[in-house]
Write a protein that holds these residues in place. Structure first.
Motif, mmCIF file in Angstrom:
data_model
loop_
_atom_site.group_PDB
_atom_site.id
_atom_site.type_symbol
_atom_site.label_atom_id
_atom_site.label_comp_id
_atom_site.label_asym_id
_atom_site.label_seq_id
_atom_site.Cartn_x
_atom_site.Cartn_y
_atom_site.Cartn_z
ATOM 1 N N THR A 78 0.839 -1.207 0.000
ATOM 2 C CA THR A 78 0.000 0.000 0.000
ATOM 3 C C THR A 78 0.869 1.251 0.000
ATOM 4 O OG1 THR A 78 -1.722 -1.184 1.236
ATOM 5 C CG2 THR A 78 -1.832 1.219 1.222
ATOM 6 N N ALA A 79 1.943 1.237 0.794
ATOM 7 C CA ALA A 79 2.846 2.392 0.838
ATOM 8 C C ALA A 79 3.486 2.631 -0.528
ATOM 9 C CB ALA A 79 3.927 2.164 1.901
ATOM 10 N N LYS A 80 3.865 1.562 -1.215
ATOM 11 C CA LYS A 80 4.490 1.716 -2.531
ATOM 12 C C LYS A 80 3.515 2.312 -3.542
ATOM 13 C CE LYS A 80 7.821 -2.056 -1.932
ATOM 14 N NZ LYS A 80 8.261 -3.411 -2.395
ATOM 15 N N ALA A 81 2.249 1.884 -3.503
ATOM 16 C CA ALA A 81 1.246 2.423 -4.420
ATOM 17 C C ALA A 81 1.011 3.907 -4.148
ATOM 18 C CB ALA A 81 -0.052 1.639 -4.294
ATOM 19 N N LEU A 82 0.916 4.266 -2.854
ATOM 20 C CA LEU A 82 0.711 5.670 -2.494
ATOM 21 C C LEU A 82 1.935 6.513 -2.839
ATOM 22 C CD1 LEU A 82 -0.991 5.099 0.974
ATOM 23 C CD2 LEU A 82 -2.090 6.111 -1.047
ATOM 24 N N ASN A 83 3.114 5.975 -2.584
ATOM 25 C CA ASN A 83 4.349 6.720 -2.866
ATOM 26 C C ASN A 83 4.483 7.064 -4.340
ATOM 27 O OD1 ASN A 83 5.119 6.722 -0.216
ATOM 28 N ND2 ASN A 83 6.489 4.951 -0.390
ATOM 29 N N TYR A 84 4.104 6.131 -5.212
ATOM 30 C CA TYR A 84 4.239 6.384 -6.659
ATOM 31 C C TYR A 84 3.444 7.620 -7.051
ATOM 32 C CZ TYR A 84 4.142 5.719 -11.709
ATOM 33 O OH TYR A 84 4.267 5.909 -13.059
ATOM 34 N N SER A 85 2.200 7.700 -6.608
ATOM 35 C CA SER A 85 1.357 8.844 -6.976
ATOM 36 C C SER A 85 1.807 10.125 -6.294
ATOM 37 C CB SER A 85 -0.105 8.558 -6.620
ATOM 38 O OG SER A 85 -0.636 7.534 -7.428
ATOM 39 N N LEU A 86 2.127 10.065 -4.988
ATOM 40 C CA LEU A 86 2.518 11.271 -4.254
ATOM 41 C C LEU A 86 3.835 11.838 -4.775
ATOM 42 C CD1 LEU A 86 1.545 10.145 -0.640
ATOM 43 C CD2 LEU A 86 0.386 11.856 -2.070
ATOM 44 N N ARG A 87 4.772 10.970 -5.121
ATOM 45 C CA ARG A 87 6.079 11.428 -5.614
ATOM 46 C C ARG A 87 5.963 12.123 -6.973
ATOM 47 N NH1 ARG A 87 8.179 6.850 -5.993
ATOM 48 N NH2 ARG A 87 8.255 6.634 -8.260
ATOM 49 N N ARG A 88 4.996 11.695 -7.797
ATOM 50 C CA ARG A 88 4.885 12.241 -9.149
ATOM 51 C C ARG A 88 3.620 13.087 -9.320
ATOM 52 N NH1 ARG A 88 5.028 9.145 -13.879
ATOM 53 N NH2 ARG A 88 6.507 10.675 -14.652
ATOM 54 N N TRP A 89 3.063 13.590 -8.226
ATOM 55 C CA TRP A 89 1.757 14.238 -8.289
ATOM 56 C C TRP A 89 1.720 15.432 -9.247
ATOM 57 C CZ3 TRP A 89 -2.615 12.172 -7.010
ATOM 58 C CH2 TRP A 89 -3.771 12.958 -6.988
ATOM 59 N N VAL A 90 2.744 16.253 -9.241
ATOM 60 C CA VAL A 90 2.767 17.423 -10.126
ATOM 61 C C VAL A 90 2.693 17.001 -11.590
ATOM 62 C CG1 VAL A 90 4.126 19.399 -10.908
ATOM 63 C CG2 VAL A 90 4.015 18.850 -8.470
ATOM 64 N N ALA A 91 3.510 15.994 -11.968
ATOM 65 C CA ALA A 91 3.494 15.515 -13.356
ATOM 66 C C ALA A 91 2.177 14.815 -13.694
ATOM 67 C CB ALA A 91 4.662 14.564 -13.593
ATOM 68 N N LEU A 92 1.625 14.064 -12.727
ATOM 69 C CA LEU A 92 0.389 13.311 -12.973
ATOM 70 C C LEU A 92 -0.809 14.229 -13.193
ATOM 71 C CD1 LEU A 92 0.747 10.426 -10.339
ATOM 72 C CD2 LEU A 92 0.837 10.187 -12.832
ATOM 73 N N THR A 93 -0.814 15.395 -12.588
ATOM 74 C CA THR A 93 -1.968 16.302 -12.682
ATOM 75 C C THR A 93 -1.712 17.497 -13.579
ATOM 76 O OG1 THR A 93 -1.234 17.475 -10.685
ATOM 77 C CG2 THR A 93 -2.766 15.620 -10.389
ATOM 78 N N ARG A 94 -0.600 17.496 -14.320
ATOM 79 C CA ARG A 94 -0.285 18.634 -15.188
ATOM 80 C C ARG A 94 -1.325 18.808 -16.293
ATOM 81 N NH1 ARG A 94 5.293 18.376 -15.256
ATOM 82 N NH2 ARG A 94 5.448 20.190 -13.890
ATOM 83 N N PHE A 95 -1.997 17.732 -16.672
ATOM 84 C CA PHE A 95 -2.994 17.799 -17.741
ATOM 85 C C PHE A 95 -4.176 18.711 -17.387
ATOM 86 C CE2 PHE A 95 -4.770 14.617 -14.959
ATOM 87 C CZ PHE A 95 -6.141 14.715 -15.121
ATOM 88 N N VAL A 96 -4.425 18.930 -16.093
ATOM 89 C CA VAL A 96 -5.589 19.725 -15.681
ATOM 90 C C VAL A 96 -5.476 21.160 -16.181
ATOM 91 C CG1 VAL A 96 -6.868 20.624 -13.699
ATOM 92 C CG2 VAL A 96 -5.979 18.287 -13.657
ATOM 93 N N ASP A 97 -4.275 21.704 -16.214
ATOM 94 C CA ASP A 97 -4.076 23.103 -16.586
ATOM 95 C C ASP A 97 -3.675 23.295 -18.036
ATOM 96 O OD1 ASP A 97 -4.610 24.085 -13.966
ATOM 97 O OD2 ASP A 97 -2.605 23.409 -13.346
ATOM 98 N N ASP A 98 -3.711 22.237 -18.829
ATOM 99 C CA ASP A 98 -3.356 22.333 -20.252
ATOM 100 C C ASP A 98 -4.238 21.371 -21.033
ATOM 101 O OD1 ASP A 98 -2.252 22.389 -22.801
ATOM 102 O OD2 ASP A 98 -0.180 22.402 -22.089
ATOM 103 N N GLY A 99 -5.203 21.923 -21.761
ATOM 104 C CA GLY A 99 -6.153 21.084 -22.487
ATOM 105 C C GLY A 99 -5.549 20.284 -23.615
ATOM 106 N N GLN A 100 -4.306 20.575 -23.999
ATOM 107 C CA GLN A 100 -3.658 19.845 -25.079
ATOM 108 C C GLN A 100 -2.951 18.589 -24.575
ATOM 109 O OE1 GLN A 100 -4.331 20.932 -28.009
ATOM 110 N NE2 GLN A 100 -3.126 19.571 -29.295
ATOM 111 N N LEU A 101 -2.774 18.492 -23.262
ATOM 112 C CA LEU A 101 -2.059 17.348 -22.703
ATOM 113 C C LEU A 101 -2.996 16.162 -22.503
ATOM 114 C CD1 LEU A 101 0.171 19.064 -19.983
ATOM 115 C CD2 LEU A 101 0.749 18.535 -22.359
#
Length: 519
Positions: free
Chosen positions: A414-437
């Motif tokens: 569970t920690a590994k699954a959470l760590n993957y998303s938390l560590r890369r959160w900025v990159a994972l959610t960058r699409f929200v502010d750019d409709g072309q992504l």
């Protein structure tokens, strides 16, 4: 600066010095160009000698019959490709007429029982320039082997000869340019061999057997030579496709392992086929594969032009592979793959029915529901909807993940699954502010999947050159599929037009150009 001898006396000392320096610079540039071409010819000649030694020297007993057959096919194709490149370089270097061809073994006539279709080529006008009506005095006939799946036929190209008695001149339609000069295969047969090998994953020894059932067993060595030559002829088109892809702001990237033979050892090592495509919302549909000896990030840097003055610096959608980190550090914007983050929780839920994983999957599902709704919208509208609807879901999910991570022990699944998303959160959610992504990297994974499936039939790539040739042809085949074209019809059309098509207009033949569909 060109100076006529008779005008030297009228030039000042400064003008003479300038003219002399210009002439010396031109000579130096010419010498440098010739030295570069000679170095390249020497390199290819050395490669040609190595390939011949691999072909004719004793082979390791560790090869099974199928492996040995595949290796021989690739060596034949490599030899043909290297010979084609050497001829082109030699002609470009000397700028002189090609030397007389060496006498070759006489080609056996095509079987008489094969059906024949006559194609007549006559001059546009049989009226001589002097005004006389010319008389037909003979003809030249060239036979080319054609193939429609399951059926061979022969095209008889008949070029009539017309003579003018008054001028004592003869007129005849010129020989049509062909991708394999003086070869017997039509472009339809060449397209069939390429599609069979690189789309249907049929090794040449299997195609030889298929052709034998159709009435003519074409030796696999001949098929391999055709493949090698076509690979060289098609490379400029793939280079143009790569340049156009790099002209887009958003790219996808992914890679998959492929076994490659180590020459002389009878063993294979892990090479990689990299794939690059414009973003899912970009204006063109295309993919370019790049076959490399390893998974080193240097290969991605080279493909994207880093280290040169034309480095690509857009938004790259990729997974968390360390090979991309150098690109991110040098100015490329990282776009994470939400599907990879979701997959961590899916695996966790499948293993032990985790309630944490179940909740995370529900939130990811809400985001993907929104993505399905905005898929067909314009860039600005997509961005607005994402900010209004996806942003609150993701913000709440991030806060929830942060709290959950404090409660689970380090090192747990569970920690590994959470760590993957938390560590890369900025990159994972960058699409929200750019409709072309794009929201994930599934677009390129779908383009690399046919390669991964066909890999089961490859056994291995026989050489680096063979792998690069396969990547080039598969780039055109898969790009044609992405644009709704039949790969066979597309390659047949391109191979027919390529010999006379101006290099300056090579982009017209790319798979996403409507006039080059061949359908």
């Amino acid at each position: 600066m060109v100076v006529e001898p008779q005008s030297l006396s009228s030039l000042s000392a400064e003008q003479l010095r300038s003219a002399l320096l210009s002439m010396l610079q031109a000579a130096a540039d010419k010498d440098q160009e010739l030295a570069f071409k000679q170095t390249l010819i020497d390199k290819l000649t050395h490669e040609n000698a190595l390939l011949k030694r691999m072909k004719f020297a004793a082979q390791s007993e560790r090869f099974n019959p199928e492996q040995k057959s595949l290796l021989e096919d690739e060596i034949e194709a490599d030899l043909a490709a290297v010979a084609t490149e050497i001829d082109a370089l030699a002609q470009a270097q000397t700028q002189a007429p090609a030397p007389p061809e060496k006498q070759q073994a006489r080609r056996l006539p095509l079987p008489a029982q094969l059906p024949r279709r006559e194609i007549h080529h006559e001059p546009e006008s049989t009226t001589c320039a002097c005004g006389c009506q010319m008389k037909r005095v003979g003809e030249d006939v060239a036979e080319k082997l054609d193939y429609v799946p399951g059926v061979f036929s022969v095209e008889r190209h008949i070029r009539g000869k017309w003579a003018c008695a008054k001028c004592e001149s003869i007129q005849q339609a010129p020989v049509q340019a062909h991708v394999i000069d003086k070869g017997i295969p039509t472009t339809g047969l060449l397209a069939q061999v390429l599609v069979g090998k690189y789309a249907d994953h049929l090794p040449l020894y299997r195609q030889e057997a298929i052709f034998a059932r159709a009435g003519l067993a074409i030796p696999r060595s001949t098929l391999a030579q055709w493949v090698g030559t076509c690979g060289v002829r098609l490379q400029p088109l793939v280079d143009a496709l790569r340049a156009e892809i790099l002209g887009h702001r958003v790219l996808h990237a992914d890679e998959t392992p492929v076994a490659m033979l180590k020459p002389g050892e009878g063993k294979t090592h892990r090479a990689y086929l990299w794939a690059y495509a414009p973003g899912a919302f970009e204006s063109i549909k295309a993919v370019v594969y790049d076959f490399c000896e390893s998974r080193s990030g240097e290969h991605a840097r080279r493909f994207l032009g880093h280290g040169t003055d034309k480095a690509w610096e857009g938004s790259l959608t990729c997974d968390d592979f360390s090979g991309y980190k150098a690109l991110i550090a040098s100015g490329v914007t990282e776009v994470g793959c939400l599907a990879h983050a979701r997959r961590k929780f899916f695996d966790l839920h499948a293993a032990n029915q985790s309630q944490i994983a179940e909740f995370a999957l529900q939130q990811f599902a809400r985001v993907y529901d929104i993505e399905r709704e905005v898929k067909e919208l314009g860039t600005e509208q997509r961005q607005t909807v994402r900010q209004q609807q996806s942003r609150p879901i993701l913000d709440a999910l991030h806060e929830w993940m942060t709290l959950q991570r404090r409660q689970v022990p380090d090192g747990s699944a569970t920690a590994k699954a959470l760590n993957y998303s938390l560590r890369r959160w900025v990159a994972l959610t960058r699409f929200v502010d750019d409709g072309q992504l794009p929201v994930d990297n599934n677009w390129i994974e779908n383009q690399i999947r046919p390669i991964a499936i066909g890999r089961n039939n490859w056994l291995f790539a026989g050489s680096l050159r063979a792998g690069q040739r396969a990547a080039a042809v598969m780039s055109l085949i898969q790009s044609a599929r992405m644009n709704g074209h039949d790969p066979y019809a597309y390659l047949k059309d391109v191979l027919t037009r390529l010999p006379t098509h101006p290099n300056s207009r090579i982009a017209e033949l790319m798979p996403h150009r409507g006039q080059s569909t061949g359908t």
